[in-house]
Design a protein around this motif. Sequence first.
Motif, PDB file in Angstrom:
ATOM      1  N   GLY A  86       0.791  -1.212   0.046  1.00 57.41           N
ATOM      2  CA  GLY A  86      -0.021  -0.095   0.204  1.00 57.41           C
ATOM      3  C   GLY A  86       0.702   1.299   0.018  1.00 57.41           C
ATOM      4  O   GLY A  86       0.288   2.305  -0.546  1.00 57.41           O
ATOM      5  N   ILE A  87       1.909   1.239   0.688  1.00 58.57           N
ATOM      6  CA  ILE A  87       2.901   2.364   0.704  1.00 58.57           C
ATOM      7  C   ILE A  87       3.525   2.532  -0.586  1.00 58.57           C
ATOM      8  O   ILE A  87       3.455   3.622  -1.231  1.00 58.57           O
ATOM      9  N   ARG A  88       3.975   1.461  -1.189  1.00 59.56           N
ATOM     10  CA  ARG A  88       4.588   1.482  -2.381  1.00 59.56           C
ATOM     11  C   ARG A  88       3.695   2.119  -3.552  1.00 59.56           C
ATOM     12  O   ARG A  88       3.858   2.806  -4.548  1.00 59.56           O
ATOM     13  N   ASN A  89       2.344   1.505  -3.707  1.00 59.26           N
ATOM     14  CA  ASN A  89       1.540   1.982  -4.767  1.00 59.26           C
ATOM     15  C   ASN A  89       1.185   3.511  -4.400  1.00 59.26           C
ATOM     16  O   ASN A  89       0.671   4.034  -5.387  1.00 59.26           O
ATOM     17  N   THR A  90       1.160   3.698  -3.137  1.00 55.96           N
ATOM     18  CA  THR A  90       0.723   4.958  -3.037  1.00 55.96           C
ATOM     19  C   THR A  90       1.872   5.927  -3.735  1.00 55.96           C
ATOM     20  O   THR A  90       1.630   7.208  -4.285  1.00 55.96           O
ATOM     21  N   HIS A  91       2.796   5.744  -3.535  1.00 56.88           N
ATOM     22  CA  HIS A  91       4.361   6.208  -4.006  1.00 56.88           C
ATOM     23  C   HIS A  91       4.165   6.407  -5.370  1.00 56.88           C
ATOM     24  O   HIS A  91       4.435   7.411  -6.069  1.00 56.88           O
ATOM     25  N   LEU A  92       3.980   5.299  -5.984  1.00 54.35           N
ATOM     26  CA  LEU A  92       3.703   5.148  -7.635  1.00 54.35           C
ATOM     27  C   LEU A  92       2.519   6.065  -8.148  1.00 54.35           C
ATOM     28  O   LEU A  92       3.054   6.791  -9.169  1.00 54.35           O
ATOM     29  N   LEU A  93       1.389   5.925  -7.505  1.00 57.46           N
ATOM     30  CA  LEU A  93       0.275   6.579  -7.940  1.00 57.46           C
ATOM     31  C   LEU A  93       0.603   8.144  -7.910  1.00 57.46           C
ATOM     32  O   LEU A  93       0.136   8.993  -8.682  1.00 57.46           O
ATOM     33  N   LYS A  94       1.257   8.559  -6.685  1.00 56.17           N
ATOM     34  CA  LYS A  94       1.485   9.719  -6.426  1.00 56.17           C
ATOM     35  C   LYS A  94       2.584  10.597  -7.995  1.00 56.17           C
ATOM     36  O   LYS A  94       2.341  11.519  -8.239  1.00 56.17           O
ATOM     37  N   ALA A  95       3.301   9.724  -8.175  1.00 55.49           N
ATOM     38  CA  ALA A  95       4.220   9.930  -9.152  1.00 55.49           C
ATOM     39  C   ALA A  95       3.570  10.243 -10.482  1.00 55.49           C
ATOM     40  O   ALA A  95       3.891  11.333 -11.035  1.00 55.49           O
TER      41      ALA A  95
END
Length: 373
Positions: A180-189
């Motif tokens: 969940g932390i990783r995909n938050t980072h990716l979608l924020k990008a």
Amino acid sequence: KQWYQRISHENSSNSSIGSESGLGDSIISLETPDKDLSQTTIPRSLQSYCDQLSHLISRFYLRNVQTAQVLHMKRELCNRVFDVARLSPEIQYACNMFLVGSTLNGCASKNSDADLCLFLPHGEITRSQTLHLLQRFSSRLRRNGQFRDVQMIRATVPILKFFDKITGFEVDLNVNNSVGIRNTHLLKAYALIDSRGVELMFAVKFWARYCDVNDASCGTFNSYSLALLVIFYLQTQVTPPILPVLQQTEQAMFSPSQGVELLPRLDNIPEKYKTTNSMNVGQLFCGFIQYYTTIFNFSKDIASIRLGKIINRHSKGDEQQLSSKFICIEEPFEQSNTARAVYSAEKFDKITKAFKSAARRVEDSRQFVCFST
């Protein structure tokens, strides 16, 4: 400019480890991903309609999107929940609290929930340990006085649900959900690269909610799956692409082996990936509906933003999560199916009918009532 809230007991100054930046300053050439030759196009007769729809969607987005003040309130809420967490003897010496989900990728509405992740960096913990920790934590939240209606949900990823009396927000808290932390980072990008992507994700989510197909607990889409469908469309079905395939062009930045506390900043991402595509958000919404109604084959295709292309279901072998479900959308880090909640033919039929109805509305140049508020 934090891309998520991260709080460490070892450094209680609330320092950011993940703002909007990138690794290095070199310009990376964008490789166009493999695409179906039958890309969606907008007929000239629909141009005026799409312009009006674009205005309607942009106005709807600005009226309903989470404000900077709401984001600040959620960050403060994250701080207060962390203060309670670090009082627990089991976790007080090494824990972090992350604000995750749509709150940080621009797709949250003014009254959306706050999603938090309590992260214990030293090793994996079992499900039984997670349940025990959440049980203890729930008792502390009840005694604190700032929160009410605390309940534990023993789902695949166990969570605590509670209500914050100060802000009025509902809160979902999980433990060690690093994906969940990783995909938050990716979608924020992806959100930082082009604002049209954010508006389109917001519009698609509320269109699906209006059509009653945006509720995983009832066997339809979750909002994350809809966001992935939007990103996939903007990667593969518009020319030139509006969004790159970041897990191919920025492999080090979005590596699944990267520790979540060391995820790199995203500052350079917007400048590296400017596009010359001038389509407005109305045209993109119409194209999105057309693509998933007439071109994308839900029974055979898997949408992968990790690769920027369709994966054939048969290539996944006997993975039941991907081969036997009605809709398959690849989680970009775990490579699992984010749409696995769509488990019945009845719900799948409801989703396809929503797309077909929207496509007819576009063909007839009729407005979408869901964007009128």
